[in-house]
Motif scaffolding. Structure first.
Motif, PDB file in Angstrom:
ATOM      1  N   ASN A  86       0.797  -1.256  -0.176  1.00  0.00           N
ATOM      2  CA  ASN A  86      -0.094  -0.088   0.057  1.00  0.00           C
ATOM      3  C   ASN A  86       0.709   1.250   0.203  1.00  0.00           C
ATOM      4  O   ASN A  86       0.576   2.289  -0.760  1.00  0.00           O
ATOM      5  CB  ASN A  86      -0.900  -0.008   1.254  1.00  0.00           C
ATOM      6  CG  ASN A  86      -2.058  -0.833   1.044  1.00  0.00           C
ATOM      7  OD1 ASN A  86      -2.558  -1.344  -0.074  1.00  0.00           O
ATOM      8  ND2 ASN A  86      -2.409  -1.630   2.040  1.00  0.00           N
ATOM      9  N   ARG A  89       2.296   1.606  -3.357  1.00  0.00           N
ATOM     10  CA  ARG A  89       1.104   2.071  -4.609  1.00  0.00           C
ATOM     11  C   ARG A  89       0.903   3.854  -4.511  1.00  0.00           C
ATOM     12  O   ARG A  89       0.820   4.401  -5.160  1.00  0.00           O
ATOM     13  CB  ARG A  89      -0.187   1.467  -4.097  1.00  0.00           C
ATOM     14  CG  ARG A  89      -1.162   1.552  -5.146  1.00  0.00           C
ATOM     15  CD  ARG A  89      -2.495   0.666  -4.776  1.00  0.00           C
ATOM     16  NE  ARG A  89      -2.220  -0.422  -4.286  1.00  0.00           N
ATOM     17  CZ  ARG A  89      -2.207  -1.552  -5.096  1.00  0.00           C
ATOM     18  NH1 ARG A  89      -2.363  -1.549  -6.441  1.00  0.00           N
ATOM     19  NH2 ARG A  89      -1.815  -2.791  -4.460  1.00  0.00           N
ATOM     20  N   LEU A 178      -0.087   1.053 -13.132  1.00  0.00           N
ATOM     21  CA  LEU A 178      -0.495   1.112 -11.661  1.00  0.00           C
ATOM     22  C   LEU A 178      -1.972   0.821 -11.424  1.00  0.00           C
ATOM     23  O   LEU A 178      -2.478  -0.183 -10.384  1.00  0.00           O
ATOM     24  CB  LEU A 178      -0.467   2.588 -11.281  1.00  0.00           C
ATOM     25  CG  LEU A 178      -0.349   2.588  -9.435  1.00  0.00           C
ATOM     26  CD1 LEU A 178       0.846   1.816  -8.776  1.00  0.00           C
ATOM     27  CD2 LEU A 178      -0.273   4.112  -9.218  1.00  0.00           C
ATOM     28  N   ASN A 182      -3.749  -5.154  -9.145  1.00  0.00           N
ATOM     29  CA  ASN A 182      -4.700  -5.494  -8.086  1.00  0.00           C
ATOM     30  C   ASN A 182      -4.740  -6.947  -7.756  1.00  0.00           C
ATOM     31  O   ASN A 182      -5.625  -7.459  -7.066  1.00  0.00           O
ATOM     32  CB  ASN A 182      -6.254  -4.848  -8.631  1.00  0.00           C
ATOM     33  CG  ASN A 182      -6.229  -5.589 -10.116  1.00  0.00           C
ATOM     34  OD1 ASN A 182      -5.406  -6.716 -10.379  1.00  0.00           O
ATOM     35  ND2 ASN A 182      -7.066  -5.152 -10.781  1.00  0.00           N
ATOM     36  N   ILE A 188       3.975  -6.201  -4.958  1.00  0.00           N
ATOM     37  CA  ILE A 188       3.237  -5.341  -5.846  1.00  0.00           C
ATOM     38  C   ILE A 188       4.303  -5.170  -6.856  1.00  0.00           C
ATOM     39  O   ILE A 188       4.072  -4.952  -7.988  1.00  0.00           O
ATOM     40  CB  ILE A 188       3.187  -4.042  -5.344  1.00  0.00           C
ATOM     41  CG1 ILE A 188       2.517  -2.971  -6.241  1.00  0.00           C
ATOM     42  CG2 ILE A 188       4.145  -3.106  -4.399  1.00  0.00           C
ATOM     43  CD1 ILE A 188       1.771  -1.889  -5.575  1.00  0.00           C
TER      44      ILE A 188
END
Ligand SMILES: Nc1nc2c(ncn2[C@@H]2O[C@H](COP(=O)(O)OP(=O)(O)OP(=O)(O)O)[C@@H](O)[C@H]2O)c(=O)[nH]1
Ligand SMILES: [Mg+2]
Length: 255
Positions: A86, A89, A178, A182, A188
Motif C-alpha cells: 500500500n 502504491r 498502476l 490489483n 506489488i
C-alpha cells in the motif's frame, strides 16, 4: 586520472520513492548517502518522497529535520501501518517527475548504483535491479528462488530477482499499469514487472549490490506465515496469467 562522476547527466528530473517505517537507526545515513551520491547531480525539480507509517522510534522527527537541510524531501505520514504494497502504491501515485525510482529506505541498497541503473533508461521503459550476494536469511532467499523459477515456468521469462526493490521507470508505464496492479497483495513490484513484460514494455535487468542490514531486524516470517504467503504468491501468479488469457479471448471475440 580520476573518472568523471556521475558518468553522465540525466535530462529529466527524478522522483526517488521510499517507504519507511521505524528506520530511525539508519534513515539519516540513507538520506545523506542519496544526497551526496545522487541528488546533487540530479536535474532541478527532482524529489525524494517518503511514505512514512506509524514510526514510534523517532523516524518521523528525523525526517522532519532532514527536510530542513534538503528541501527536495517530501514526507507523507500516517499513523497506521498498512503494509509495504500500500505504501508503494501511494508513492507511485504521489510521484510528480517524468522518471520514477523506487527503493527501500533501510540502507541495504547502494545509492551510487542508481547511476548504473540510470545509464540504461534512455533505451528502456524500466530498468530493474537484481540483487547479487543477497544478504537475507536462507528462508527468504529460498522462497525467492522458487518464486523466480515459478515465474519462469508460468510466463517463460527469466529474471533473477522478480521482487527487487531498486528500479527506475518511465512515468507513462506507471500511469498505464498502476491501476491494474490489483492481484498481488504484498508483491506489488513483482506484479508491476510481470504486467510490464506482458504488455511488451522494454525492460532491462541490471545486477546490484545488497548490503547487510546495519541496524534493525529483518522482517523474518514465522513458518506458518511463510507457507501461507508462498501459496498466496503462487496463486497470484496463476491469477495474473489467467487475467491475460481472458483479455486475449475477449479481444479475439471482438476482433
Ligand atoms: N510506509 C511503510 N513502509 C514500510 C512498511 N513496511 C515496511 N516498510 C519499509 O519498506 C522497506 C522494506 O521493508 P521490508 O519489506 O520489511 O524489508 P525487506 O528489505 O524486504 O526485508 P528486511 O530488510 O530483511 O526486513 C523498508 O525500508 C521499511 O522501512 C509499511 O507498512 N509502511
Ligand atoms: Mg531490507
Amino acid at each position: 586520472m580520476s573518472e568523471r562522476f556521475p558518468p553522465f547527466e540525466l535530462p529529466e528530473p527524478v522522483s526517488v520513492l521510499m517507504p519507511v517505517s521505524n528506520e530511525a537507526d539508519v534513515i539519516a545515513t540513507v538520506v545523506q548517502e542519496w544526497a551526496e551520491e545522487v541528488f546533487q547531480y540530479l536535474p532541478q525539480g527532482s524529489e525524494m518522497v517518503f511514505d512514512e507509517a506509524a514510526s514510534t522510534d523517532g523516524t518521523r522527527e528525523i525526517l522532519a529535520e532532514l527536510q530542513v537541510k534538503y528541501p527536495y524531501i517530501k514526507v507523507f505520514s500516517r499513523d497506521k501501518k498498512d503494509g509495504f504494497a500500500n505504501a508503494a502504491r501511494r508513492l507511485y501515485k504521489l510521484a510528480t517527475c517524468p522518471l520514477i525510482f523506487f527503493t527501500d529506505s533501510d540502507g541495504q541498497y547502494v545509492a551510487k548504483e542508481f547511476w548504473t541503473i540510470a545509464s540504461f533508461i534512455k533505451d528502456y521503459d524500466m530498468v530493474r535491479g537484481a540483487k547479487v550476494g543477497r544478504k537475507d536469511p536462507f528462508g527468504r532467499r529460498f522462497s525467492s528462488f522458487i518464486f523466480n523459477k515459478a515465474v519462469h515456468f508460468l510466463f517463460s521469462i527469466s529474471y533473477d530477482d522478480i521482487n527487487c526493490a531498486f528500479h527506475l521507470i518511465r512515468r507513462p508505464l506507471i500511469e498505464d499499469l498502476l491501476p491494474k496492479l490489483n492481484i498481488m497483495e504484498t508483491l506489488i513490484n513483482s506484479e508491476l514487472l510481470l504486467r510490464a513484460e506482458i504488455s511488451n514494455y522494454q525492460i532491462k535487468q541490471c545486477y546490484v549490490t545488497h548490503r547487510m542490514r546495519l541496524f534493525g531486524n529483518s522482517r523474518g516470517l514465522p513458518s506458518y506465515r511463510f507457507v501461507f504467503d508462498s501459496l498466496k504468491a503462487f496463486n497470484g501468479l496463476l491469477r495474473i496469467k489467467a487475467s491475460y488469457r481472458v483479455i486475449d479471448f475477449t479481444s479475439k471475440d471482438q476482433g
